[in-house]
Design an enzyme around this catalytic site. Structure first.
Site: not given
Ligand code: OXD
Ligand code: MN
Length: 587
Positions: A74, A202, A204, A211, A231, A253, A255, A258-259, A280, A370-372, A497
């Site tokens: 972004r 990209y 975002g 976003k 968010h 972002s 942090c 997702t985990n 997200d 920042n690969s996705r 966990g």
């Molecule tokens: C972010 C994302 O940058 O979710 O927050 O991709």
């Molecule tokens: Mn996000």
């Protein structure tokens, strides 16, 4: 027939005619969201070299994409809120006069799609049939964007059906142009419910539902219509006795949202289940019974890849094992993907995210930080059964958190809603690779919305405070920090966990079962209230360290917290200044 017009909506047709006249695409392709269409567009993208087919026996339905190296995250410096006055956007956003910005964008877009296809993507943000769901139409010249939007949203006929003949839809126009950072603008026009994004492909910046609509435009709609666009991840916790509790959590972002949203509870928590509603974004609204209900407006995950493995996030690995797009990871000679932190040894050789040969020991990273992965949420084995429920799920707790090496304890609870808003408003975090710019500096990121709040941040805080008046049973508000380090720079908390232990205390607090001690920061568990049973290398001593309130550090922290408040001085709600005074007097 794929590509044929699938609606008679007069406003929609008129707008597309106008855009076509401006951008001069060679043809227009209307997306209906069918599997036949996906296969056709995927084959075309492979033919054009936009996608590379991965080993289909190992990764069925998975493809690989490499973006322009100048376009990997972004770009906050190119992101604008174009409200009639600068005050509308507030001091934390870039503002541009709408008339001037429209003129600039239209001139860039003149014949901007010549020789290309304009794809019409009707999509829903939110479950079909929900009163919270919004319709968006994205017009794009990127086939990669179409295939991503197909995963990230409910796309195609389902959106045309929900829209009918209504003119109430978000107008999103995206054109790659020459993918030049000099001509990159991500612009939001809240008063027109419109977005124009040029010069980037990209996620975002280009997947306009995420976003741009769900947060920047969404936060404007939420303020006007009396709901919240946040968010936040949403997860469910089920205890062995079958009690189900939903929580929403805001972390900046990259942090670990997702985990956390896909967390597998540690071995101590046999019989407990965590399930994912979203990873997200949360759209939340009070229901008729006075509880706050949340839907995840998205239908897929656009997750950060490096560091994802069977230990850190087994459910992300499963989610991304089929029908997934990988962007900017490394490509192995046998058409598999690789990234730093993947299970197993690195490949002997591969192509890095730029397409250059790479071997272990080379100085640069093989996968971009920042690969996705873009994966459908239905692939997630822990998907919550209510993820598609139009009514959403009732939220019992809101968790704020940041990435802080020091100062901030593992877990504490706000005294009340206003104090919780203060905790969100003063959130700080070390910067990550999800946005371009320096990495590792602490910046204030209120509610993890600094790059995403589409109007004045002081007014956004006021909206949070106002919401308390319409939520009869407000969620409790908590603050966590998984990232505190000791004096040697080692993480004090194992995370992953084991975060279930923190979640258990939160859930127990929500149900009035767990004790807590009053402290300067808020309610905190004492050792007797917090389960550390069966933990390796983590005993009472470590608990004390990770929960420690260091008055020296907090004296610095309250000064730093004030920097953003000073910037927001013109509209900062008084309640937050009072909360600050109270904190200082408690300290
Ligand atoms: C972010 C994302 O940058 O979710 O927050 O991709
Ligand atoms: Mn996000």
């Amino acid at each position: 027939m794929p590509g044929e017009r699938n609606t008679n909506n007069p406003e929609l047709i008129k707008w597309i005619d106008e855009v076509a006249e401006l951008c001069h695409p060679e043809k227009i392709f209307w997306c209906n969201g069918s599997v036949e269409e996906r296969d056709l567009l995927t084959a075309e993208a492979v033919g054009k070299g936009v996608l590379t087919e991965l080993d289909q026996s190992k990764l069925p339905g998975c493809y690989y994409h490499r973006s322009n190296p100048n376009d990997v995250a972004r770009v906050e410096q190119c992101t604008y809120i174009c409200t009639p006055t600068a005050a509308g956007a507030g001091p934390t956003n870039n503002w541009a006069d709408p008339a001037i910005m429209y003129a600039k964008l239209y001139s860039l877009l003149q014949r901007g799609m010549a020789g290309r296809t304009l794809y019409v993507i009707p999509y829903l943000m939110g479950p079909p049939g929900s009163t919270m769901t919004k319709v968006g139409i994205e017009l794009t010249d990127s086939i990669y964007v179409v295939l991503n939007m197909r995963i990230m949203t409910r796309m195609g006929q389902v959106a045309c059906d929900q829209l009918g003949d209504s003119s109430d839809f978000n107008r999103g126009l995206h054109a790659m142009l020459d993918v030049n950072p000099e001509r990159r603008y991500i612009c939001h026009f809240p008063q027109d419910n419109a977005i124009i994004s040029v010069g980037s492909a990209y996620g975002g910046n280009a997947l306009l539902g995420k976003k741009c609509l769900a947060l920047r435009i969404g936060s404007n709609l939420a303020q006007m219509e009396g709901w919240m666009a946040e968010h936040m991840l949403i997860l469910g916790v089920e205890s062995p006795s079958g009690e189900k509790t939903y929580v929403a959590a805001a972390f900046p972002s990259a942090c670990g949202k997702t985990n956390f949203a896909m967390m597998v509870p540690s071995s101590e928590y046999k019989g407990w289940k965590v399930s994912t509603v979203g990873d997200d974004i949360a759209w939340m609204k009070p229901d008729a019974e006075g509880r706050l209900r949340a839907v995840n407006p998205e239908a897929g995950y656009f997750g950060v890849v490096p560091g994802t493995n069977r230990q850190s996030n087994p459910n992300a690995i499963i989610s991304a094992s089929r029908d997934t797009l990988f962007t900017n990871v490394a490509l192995t000679p046998d058409r598999d993907v690789w990234w730093e932190g993947k299970d197993g040894p690195p490949p002997d050789e591969c192509l890095d995210w730029k397409g250059d040969p790479w071997k272990p020991g080379f100085p640069g990273k093989a996968a971009h930080p920042n690969s996705r992965f873009t994966a459908p949420m239905v692939n997630n084995p822990m998907l919550d059964p209510a993820a598609n429920d139009p009514a959403g799920v009732p939220i019992s707790a809101i968790i704020f958190g940041g990435r802080r090496a020091n100062t901030v304890p593992l877990i504490f609870e706000a005294y009340n809603w206003d104090h919780g808003v203060y905790l969100g408003a003063t959130m700080g975090s070390e910067t990550t690779a999800a946005a371009t710019g320096g990495i590792g500096q602490v910046r204030r990121d209120p509610m993890a919305m600094l790059p995403f709040c589409g109007y004045d941040m002081g007014d956004y805080f006021r909206h949070w405070l106002q919401m308390r008046k319409v939520i009869e049973y407000p969620p409790r508000i908590f603050h966590v920090n998984w990232f505190r380090k000791d004096e040697k720079g080692k993480f004090l908390w194992p995370g992953f966990g084991e975060n279930m232990r923190v979640l258990q205390w939160i859930v127990d607090r929500c149900h009035g079962r767990a004790d807590a001690q009053e402290t300067a920061l808020g309610w905190m568990p004492q050792l007797k209230d917090f389960n550390i049973r069966g933990m390796e290398n983590f005993g009472p001593e470590q608990f004390k360290k990770v929960q420690r309130i260091d008055s020296q550090e907090w004296q610095t922290e309250v000064v730093l917290q004030n920097e953003l408040f000073i910037k927001l001085n013109a509209t900062l709600p008084k309640e937050l200044m009072f909360e600050r005074e109270l904190l200082i007097s408690r300290l």
